[in-house]
Design an enzyme around this catalytic site. Structure first.
Site: not given
Length: 495
Positions: A183, A257, A291
């Site tokens: 996706k 994650e 991140c």
């Protein structure tokens, strides 16, 4: 770059080994992050499209050849897939640059690692212990511990480091024998389309890899679908919490994650200027949309002002502009709402009393594109919003600490635990502090990430690991088979 130069079938999804028409005429428009012009227009999936993709993957797993092949046979397909991705590397790099703002000079060099990851997992086919022989304690002749594919995987990827984040999920899943529904993010669907092209050209059996693009509401249909055995997600902690709750409700496997607010501890023996250069080089990668970026700079009070000055001087030298320009050192943020988010945090930092030392605005020489100046705040308390929440932009908070013990306390006083670094010339001290910091990765003297070994975090930075053999385990279920003799058709068995 025209739309045909970007992706080949923008109005279709890749489902069941074929390019298929969407269930509706809804579309997603993606803008060039540096120019704000239309870059690509792709089909937007609805629940019916998710159901078709899951059904295709389910058939492929339950009845198809893929999970019934040997690992070595699947490895051959992974190598073919790597070859096809190599052929599309330049186009893939240009897509990543335009969608996210990453520098082309970096994107072009990183493309080789995408194909290399598929080859790495292909090589594990002959070395990883998918079956182990053990003595039986229940009266059998032997006990076999076997590791089998978890099933159908929903791989949900964000918009920042899309090429690598898709690969870290799909490559191990395929070797394990899983079938996958990718996706793609509505802000960055291009990499998923490249993967679908490569899967088709490599001749993967139908339904093994399926791709579609959808927004959050429809994405939740994939997470909740009973035909999906596992979700592999990279994205925000808030989204991860929602996904975790949905998966928990039906006991679906998950790898998450998530976000980070990573500290860099500058010990008193380490040169301030050297630390500032190393931090700046990594802080501007992908315009800080990473991140694991080191965004909390923790330094002793006596050296706080010097650290702020050194970082401000380095940030002032950063050439912000066109990511396709080889002289550029930092490109734009990925989208308008991301710039709004970063600017909102900058305003919050000022409001709470942090000292704005560098940046804080938009580059004066750029009148279009989602650009922001690299920004440094000093005199930040670890309780400030800019030190607590993930900004996802090139904004650093310099936090003074009383002593080394206080540095560790500050490092661990966070909801996150993804990455960290200790700047010191003393390797023993670096190791000792690394063992005390609650983080999935701790480096010495720079941002470090061993993506080929294991990547993931403690606390709200996620569940599970990606990369290396650690990244293969989440796509496997463990089964014990107790037999009265050795089977002749068991294949390679370790132990």
């Amino acid at each position: 770059m025209t739309l045909q130069d970007v992706i080949r079938h923008p109005g279709k999804f890749y489902i069941g080994g074929a390019w298929t028409d969407p269930s509706s005429g809804d579309e997603i428009t993606v803008l060039n992050s540096a120019t704000e012009e239309v870059f690509e227009v792709v089909a937007e999936a609805q629940e019916a499209d998710v159901n078709r993709a899951v059904d295709a993957a389910r058939r492929a797993f339950d009845k198809g050849p893929w999970p019934r092949m040997s690992h070595e046979e699947r490895a051959g397909y992974l190598r073919a897939l790597a070859d096809e991705l190599d052929k599309r590397a330049e186009r893939h790099a240009r897509i990543w640059v335009t969608e996210s703002g990453v520098l082309h000079s970096i994107a072009a060099t990183r493309m080789s690692s995408i194909a290399a990851t598929y080859r790495y997992y292909a090589d594990l086919a002959s070395t990883f212990p998918f079956q182990e022989k053990h003595p039986s304690a229940s009266g059998g002749e032997l006990a076999l511990l076997v590791r089998e594919p978890v099933g159908v995987v929903g791989a949900i990827v964000p918009w920042n480091g899309t090429p690598g984040l898709i690969t870290s999920k799909v490559a191990p899943a395929l070797l394990a024998g899983c079938c996958v529904v990718v996706k793609a993010s509505p802000e960055a669907p291009g990499s998923a389309y490249i993967l679908a092209e490569a899967a088709e050209a490599a001749g993967l059996p139908e339904g093994v890899v399926n791709i579609l693009t959808a927004d959050r509401e429809v994405s939740e249909k994939l997470v909740a679908h009973p035909g999906v055995d596992k979700i592999a997600f990279t994205g925000s902690t808030i989204a991860g919490q929602k996904i975790g709750a949905i998966c928990g409700g039906r006991i679906a496997r998950q790898t998450l994650e998530l976000g980070g607010k990573s500290p860099a501890l500058i010990l008193d023996d380490y040169d301030i200027e050297t630390a500032a250069k190393a931090i700046t080089e990594k802080a501007t990668f992908l315009t800080g949309q990473v991140c694991a970026s080191l965004t909390r700079i923790v330094v002793s009070k006596a050296r706080h002002d010097d650290m702020v000055e050194a970082l401000s001087s380095q940030f002032a030298k950063v050439n912000v502009g066109d990511p396709f320009d080889a002289a550029c050192q930092m490109g734009p943020l990925a989208m308008s709402r991301q710039r709004d988010r970063v600017e909102g945090y900058i305003a919050k930092g000022r409001e709470e009393g942090a000292k704005l030392a560098a940046g804080g605005g938009r580059p004066a020489h750029l009148n279009r594109g989602y650009f922001v100046e690299p920004t440094v705040f000093g005199n930040v308390q670890n309780s400030f919003t800019i030190a607590r929440e993930e900004i996802f932009g090139p904004v650093l908070s310099v936090i003074p600490a009383e002593d080394e013990s206080a540095m560790i306390d500050i490092a661990n006083d966070t909801d996150f635990g993804l990455n960290a670094s200790v700047f010191t010339n003393d390797h023993d001290r670096a190791y000792a502090l690394a063992r005390e910091i609650r983080s999935g990765t701790v480096g010495q003297n720079s941002y470090r990430a061993e993506l080929g070994l294991a990547f993931g975090g403690f606390k709200q930075s996620g569940l599970g690991r990606e990369g290396g053999t650690e990244g293969l385990h989440p796509y496997l279920e463990t089964k014990v088979i107790v037999l009265d003799g050795m089977p002749s058709n068991a294949g390679r068995i370790a132990g």
